[in-house]
Every structure is written in structure tokens, then in C-alpha cells.
Design an enzyme around this catalytic site. Structure first.
Site, PDB file in Angstrom:
ATOM      1  N   ARG A   1     -19.555 -33.810-131.194  1.00 44.41           N
ATOM      2  CA  ARG A   1     -20.612 -33.278-130.502  1.00 44.41           C
ATOM      3  C   ARG A   1     -21.145 -31.978-130.734  1.00 44.41           C
ATOM      4  O   ARG A   1     -22.628 -31.903-130.947  1.00 44.41           O
ATOM      5  CB  ARG A   1     -20.738 -33.912-129.051  1.00 44.41           C
ATOM      6  CG  ARG A   1     -20.483 -35.330-128.939  1.00 44.41           C
ATOM      7  CD  ARG A   1     -20.750 -35.781-127.372  1.00 44.41           C
ATOM      8  NE  ARG A   1     -21.938 -35.714-127.168  1.00 44.41           N
ATOM      9  CZ  ARG A   1     -22.592 -35.006-126.326  1.00 44.41           C
ATOM     10  NH1 ARG A   1     -21.890 -33.675-125.754  1.00 44.41           N
ATOM     11  NH2 ARG A   1     -23.983 -35.026-126.123  1.00 44.41           N
TER      12      ARG A   1
ATOM     13  N   TYR B   1     -24.685 -32.314-132.406  1.00 46.52           N
ATOM     14  CA  TYR B   1     -26.044 -31.900-131.489  1.00 46.52           C
ATOM     15  C   TYR B   1     -25.847 -30.220-131.047  1.00 46.52           C
ATOM     16  O   TYR B   1     -26.758 -29.988-130.148  1.00 46.52           O
ATOM     17  CB  TYR B   1     -25.973 -32.761-130.190  1.00 46.52           C
ATOM     18  CG  TYR B   1     -25.616 -34.254-130.426  1.00 46.52           C
ATOM     19  CD1 TYR B   1     -26.505 -34.871-130.924  1.00 46.52           C
ATOM     20  CD2 TYR B   1     -24.530 -34.653-129.624  1.00 46.52           C
ATOM     21  CE1 TYR B   1     -26.117 -36.410-131.234  1.00 46.52           C
ATOM     22  CE2 TYR B   1     -24.351 -35.933-129.871  1.00 46.52           C
ATOM     23  CZ  TYR B   1     -25.032 -36.874-130.683  1.00 46.52           C
ATOM     24  OH  TYR B   1     -25.043 -38.246-130.856  1.00 46.52           O
TER      25      TYR B   1
ATOM     26  N   CYS C   1     -10.768 -29.936-141.634  1.00 48.19           N
ATOM     27  CA  CYS C   1     -11.240 -29.190-143.014  1.00 48.19           C
ATOM     28  C   CYS C   1     -12.735 -28.993-143.091  1.00 48.19           C
ATOM     29  O   CYS C   1     -13.411 -29.700-144.036  1.00 48.19           O
ATOM     30  CB  CYS C   1     -10.528 -29.799-144.197  1.00 48.19           C
ATOM     31  SG  CYS C   1      -8.892 -29.679-143.985  1.00 48.19           S
ATOM     32  N   GLU C   2     -13.374 -28.307-142.357  1.00 50.39           N
ATOM     33  CA  GLU C   2     -14.624 -28.117-142.252  1.00 50.39           C
ATOM     34  C   GLU C   2     -15.215 -26.869-141.386  1.00 50.39           C
ATOM     35  O   GLU C   2     -14.662 -26.804-140.271  1.00 50.39           O
ATOM     36  CB  GLU C   2     -15.611 -29.617-141.724  1.00 50.39           C
ATOM     37  CG  GLU C   2     -16.951 -29.367-141.814  1.00 50.39           C
ATOM     38  CD  GLU C   2     -17.590 -30.825-141.714  1.00 50.39           C
ATOM     39  OE1 GLU C   2     -17.124 -31.719-142.175  1.00 50.39           O
ATOM     40  OE2 GLU C   2     -18.601 -30.841-141.336  1.00 50.39           O
TER      41      GLU C   2
HETATM   42  N1  LLP Z   1     -29.245 -48.074-122.475  1.00 59.85           N
HETATM   43  C1  LLP Z   1     -29.709 -47.911-123.999  1.00 59.85           C
HETATM   44  C2  LLP Z   1     -30.395 -49.057-124.221  1.00 59.85           C
HETATM   45  C3  LLP Z   1     -29.115 -46.785-124.557  1.00 59.85           C
HETATM   46  O1  LLP Z   1     -29.410 -46.859-125.692  1.00 59.85           O
HETATM   47  C4  LLP Z   1     -28.421 -45.890-123.937  1.00 59.85           C
HETATM   48  C5  LLP Z   1     -28.048 -44.657-124.701  1.00 59.85           C
HETATM   49  C6  LLP Z   1     -28.043 -46.177-122.620  1.00 59.85           C
HETATM   50  C7  LLP Z   1     -28.220 -47.072-121.951  1.00 59.85           C
HETATM   51  C8  LLP Z   1     -26.988 -45.058-121.867  1.00 59.85           C
HETATM   52  O2  LLP Z   1     -27.474 -43.813-121.825  1.00 59.85           O
HETATM   53  P1  LLP Z   1     -26.755 -42.665-121.259  1.00 59.85           P
HETATM   54  O3  LLP Z   1     -26.884 -42.970-119.704  1.00 59.85           O
HETATM   55  O4  LLP Z   1     -25.467 -42.524-121.502  1.00 59.85           O
HETATM   56  O5  LLP Z   1     -27.616 -41.422-121.261  1.00 59.85           O
HETATM   57  N2  LLP Z   1     -24.083 -40.171-128.932  1.00 59.85           N
HETATM   58  C9  LLP Z   1     -25.185 -39.442-128.079  1.00 59.85           C
HETATM   59  C10 LLP Z   1     -25.736 -40.369-126.916  1.00 59.85           C
HETATM   60  C11 LLP Z   1     -26.450 -41.456-127.461  1.00 59.85           C
HETATM   61  C12 LLP Z   1     -27.138 -42.459-126.485  1.00 59.85           C
HETATM   62  C13 LLP Z   1     -27.466 -43.713-126.814  1.00 59.85           C
HETATM   63  N3  LLP Z   1     -28.192 -44.755-126.051  1.00 59.85           N
HETATM   64  C14 LLP Z   1     -24.459 -38.184-127.493  1.00 59.85           C
HETATM   65  O6  LLP Z   1     -23.356 -38.157-127.610  1.00 59.85           O
HETATM   66  O7  LLP Z   1     -24.992 -37.474-126.783  1.00 59.85           O
END
Ligand code: LLP
Length: 430
Positions: A329, A333, A360-361
Site C-alpha cells: 500500500r 498509494y 528487491c525494489e
Molecule cells: N463496496 C464496493 C462496491 C467496493 O468497491 C468497495 C471497495 C467496498 C464496498 C468496501 O469499501 P471499504 O469500506 O473497504 O472502503 N485496495 C484499496 C481499496 C480498494 C477498495 C475497493 N472497493 C486500498 O488498499 O486502499
């Protein structure tokens, strides 16, 4: 480092739900993901207790993309939660965990025909249609299999939530859903509604992730309800189910100011109730689907420190035995985290370090510029709030095995995911 509920200090050592980190290393080795099961359970209960209404049914889905393994589906199921799944793998894991599949919602902007067939086979409760092509496939499959399928349509409200560009999902040019400002949407809704094998229930909207402004959610709800009213009036279709998505922001560092979840959920319900009255809608069920806010703070990653190094330019590194393979992450990000030297909790933070992994990065960084006590080889370093999107986005970069997951609770600990072995790494090789 902020100590979350369940974290205590005993004899200079960090304990999570009364289990010392040294004991965890002895038993499971590092690097290791550790989850406080009490905190997961309390958060499930908090959602269920605060998101309810006397006007309509409510349902909490766990967005299992945040962290998916058999045990998390079992734990969340105890609280009556349903699940958001987005792939073959998440559906299969939920099914194998014994989840009530009628409480599962299948999301995604490009579900394959095979995945949709599998969803019908497993009796997945609701399919959330994303686009015209998908509507046609779902309809054909439902007809072919003689099935009546509950569907929602994912809509895009165009709300520009203040979060990282990659995790916004409702901007006007987002790949997700169908814009409520696109006239063609009425045609699609009408088509879906006319199909005998599809039970059109309503809409799904998710505006993004790690959002701290309550108003972004309230604005989205108002847009969804206004649109629902519009659809009812123009097409004479009853909208009975709304799924409002997840996205509630959490604490990673002191710069994050999450809202108090319980109070927020109650206000959220009030806004829905009020707008429902204004728009004269007969909602039967309102659904939300938190991922991060349900699981993130319950999880931490425990590492062993190896070397430290001061670069010629003056940066002091601590090297740990994991890194971007278990937590991509920062690389993706520039996500920020807190950490602590977990076997020296009372030490004075005299040094400024950058925590780097063993991959290795050069971008294999976990945390830049954090104040810590002087680190020694073999010390334990714990990074907090790694419960969401770490295990689930882990990789085998550099052919390193993925980490195990341990749940701790009231002095007890149990393995819920085993560490990958060297043989696991070559299992699919021919
Ligand atoms: N519902 C839908 C349709 C979604 O696309 C997502 C997250 C959630 C619920 C849940 O969202 P949350 O409550 O977790 O914010 N990989 C990224 C986060 C991507 C989120 C994608 N969708 C990270 O590591 O921050």
C-alpha cells in the site's frame, strides 16, 4: 503508535488481546499478520446495532475484498452479516466457509460468464449488474437455467469524494456503474425490469474508499433516493432495495480523523428515512457494505528487524523480514502507517527511521521518517492497522511465501491461515 482497544503493554512488551508478541513470534515466526478477534466482533456488532430502522429492514455486508479467508466469513456470519464478493475466489471461499449464500451480493464491472454461471449454481442471493452487456448475460443465463434472479443495478452518482485517486469510484468517468445522468440508464432499467427471469429490486452505489466526510455519504444517499423517485415516476417501477456501499474512513495515523462510527451510522439511517419520506419511496431494505472500517484496525503485521543502515545521504533504515509483498500500500498509494518496536514499548523515541522491507525494489518501503527508540537486530517491529487490503493484496514477489494469519482473543491464539511453504511456491509449476 496509537494503541487500539485490546492492545496493552506488559513488561515493556506489546500484548494484543492478552497475547504477547514474543510468544507469537516463538509460536508462528515472523513476518505474521495478527488479528484481534474481539475487535472484529465488536465492530460487527457495532454496525448491526447502529444501522437499523423501524421503516425498513437493514443489512450489513462485509466487503470481503478487504480480507478474505474462511475464518473471517465464519466470524462475520455469527453476527448475521452478509457478504460482498467480486470474484470466483471470494464466492468459493464464502461458500466453503458455510455462508448463507442468499446473503451474498456479487459485484464487479466485468464478471465473466463462468463466474455468473457459478453464482447461479451457488444460489448467490443478488447479482449487482454493472452494464448493458452484463445485463444480457445474466438474463440469458437466468432463462437458460430457468432461474429467477434478484438483481440491483450499480449506479454512479458522480459524487467526487475526497480520497486517493485510485480508490474513488463514483467520478463521472469511473469504470464502475451507470451514471444517473446518462439518459440511456432509463432504457436499461426498463429492459431489466421487463425480463421475467430477473427480479429488479433497486440500486447499488459506492462512492469510494477511506472517506472521512460524512457529507459525501449523505449527498450520495440523497442523489440515489432522488434518482429512485425519478425512476419510479418515469417508469412506474417500485424501488425496494438500496445498497449504499462502504467506504468509511479509518485511522492509520494521527493525520486521519475518522468519524465516530456508531453516531455516523445512526445519522446515515436518519438521512435515508428523511429522504425516503420526502420522495415517497417504499423501501423494504437498505444495505451497506463496509470492508476497511470493519477489519482494518483489528489487524497488525509483526516483523523481525534485521539490519539497520545509515545511507551516505543520511537516511537511517530499519530492515524487516517482510515488506511490499505483504503490504503493497505504500508503493501503490503512498499509504501511511504507524509502528512500534513491540518488545521495547517504553523506550524513548530518539531516532528517526525509514522502515524498508527485504524485496528487491527501492520502493519497498513500509513507513518513511518515523520516530522510534534505537532499534537492535532481532527486535520485533509491529505495524498497526494492516487488517484491510494487505493480506488480500499480498504477492509472491521475489518468490517469497505469503504470511500466515493468526487470530488472538483473550489470551488465546489460533492459526487461521498457514504460512506458505517453499513447495506451495512451486505447486503450479510444471
Ligand atoms: N463496496 C464496493 C462496491 C467496493 O468497491 C468497495 C471497495 C467496498 C464496498 C468496501 O469499501 P471499504 O469500506 O473497504 O472502503 N485496495 C484499496 C481499496 C480498494 C477498495 C475497493 N472497493 C486500498 O488498499 O486502499
Amino acid at each position: 503508535m496509537h494503541l487500539f482497544k485490546g492492545m496493552t503493554i506488559k513488561n515493556n512488551e506489546l500484548n494484543i488481546s492478552e497475547v504477547g508478541v514474543t510468544k507469537l513470534r516463538e509460536k508462528y515466526q515472523t513476518p505474521l499478520y495478527v488479528y484481534d478477534e474481539n475487535l472484529i466482533e465488536e465492530t460487527c456488532a457495532l454496525f448491526v446495532d447502529n444501522f437499523k430502522s423501524s421503516n425498513f429492514k437493514t443489512e450489513i455486508l462485509y466487503a470481503s475484498k478487504a480480507f478474505s479467508c474462511l475464518e473471517i466469513y465464519r466470524v462475520a456470519s455469527k453476527f448475521g452479516l452478509g457478504f460482498d464478493v467480486v470474484s470466483f475466489g471470494e464466492m468459493y471461499t464464502a461458500y466453503k466457509a458455510g455462508v448463507d449464500m442468499s446473503k451474498v451480493y456479487f459485484h464487479g464491472n466485468n464478471k465473466t460468464v463462468e463466474e455468473l454461471e457459478y453464482a447461479l449454481k451457488l444460489n448467490v442471493g443478488t447479482i449487482v449488474i454493472d452494464n448493458d452487456y452484463e445485463y444480457e448475460i445474466v438474463n440469458k443465463l437466468a432463462e437458460k437455467n430457468n432461474r429467477y434472479v434478484d438483481v440491483l443495478l450499480r449506479i454512479n452518482t458522480g459524487i467526487d469524494a475526497h480520497t486517493h485517486e485510485y480508490i474513488k469510484t463514483a467520478k463521472d468517468d469511473s469504470k464502475f456503474g451507470y451514471s444517473v445522468y446518462d439518459e440511456n440508464i432509463f432504457h436499461l432499467i426498463n429492459n431489466i425490469n421487463q425480463q421475467e427471469n430477473l427480479n429488479f429490486k433497486g440500486f447499488h452505489s459506492h462512492i469510494g474508499s477511506q472517506i472521512f466526510e460524512e457529507n459525501s455519504f449523505f449527498e450520495a444517499v440523497r442523489t440515489v433516493l432522488e434518482f429512485s423517485k425519478n425512476v419510479q415516476d418515469r417508469l412506474n417501477i417500485n424501488i425496494t432495495v438500496l445498497n449504499l456501499g462502504g467506504g468509511f474512513g479509518v485511522y492509520y495515523t494521527a493525520a486521519d480523523k475518522p468519524f465516530e462510527l456508531g453516531q455516523f451510522l445512526q445519522k446515515y439511517i436518519e438521512v435515508v428515512e428523511e429522504e425516503q419520506g420526502n420522495y415517497d419511496l417504499n423501501l423494504e431494505k437498505v444495505v451497506i457494505e463496509p470492508g476497511r472500517s470493519l477489519i482494518c484496525n483489528a489487524g497488525s503485521t509483526l516483523y523481525t528487524i534485521g539490519g539497520t543502515k545509515k545511507t551516505f545521504a543520511g537516511r537511517e533504515y530499519i530492515f524487516v523480514d517482510g515488506g511490499m509483498g505483504d503490504n503493497p500500500r505504500y508503493a501503490l498509494y503512498k499509504a501511511k502507517y504507524e509502528c512500534t518496536i513491540a518488545n521495547n514499548m517504553n523506550g524513548e523515541a530518539t531516532e528517526e527511521y525509514t522502515i524498508a522491507g527485504k524485496y528487491c525494489e527501492s520502493g519497498d518501503i513500509l513507513i518513511k521518517d518515523i520516530k522510534l527508540p534505537k532499534a537492535q537486530a532481532n527486535d520485533l517491529l509491529l505495524v498497526s492497522s494492516t487488517g484491510a487490503y494487505n493480506y488480500s493484496m499480498a504477492s509472491n514477489y521475489n518468490r517469497l511465501p505469503k504470511l500466515p494469519v493468526v487470530f488472538v482473543k483473550n489470551g488465546e491464539h489460533r492459526l487461521v491461515v498457514k504460512r506458505e511453504t517453499l513447495d506451495d511456491l512451486i505447486k503450479q509449476d510444471i
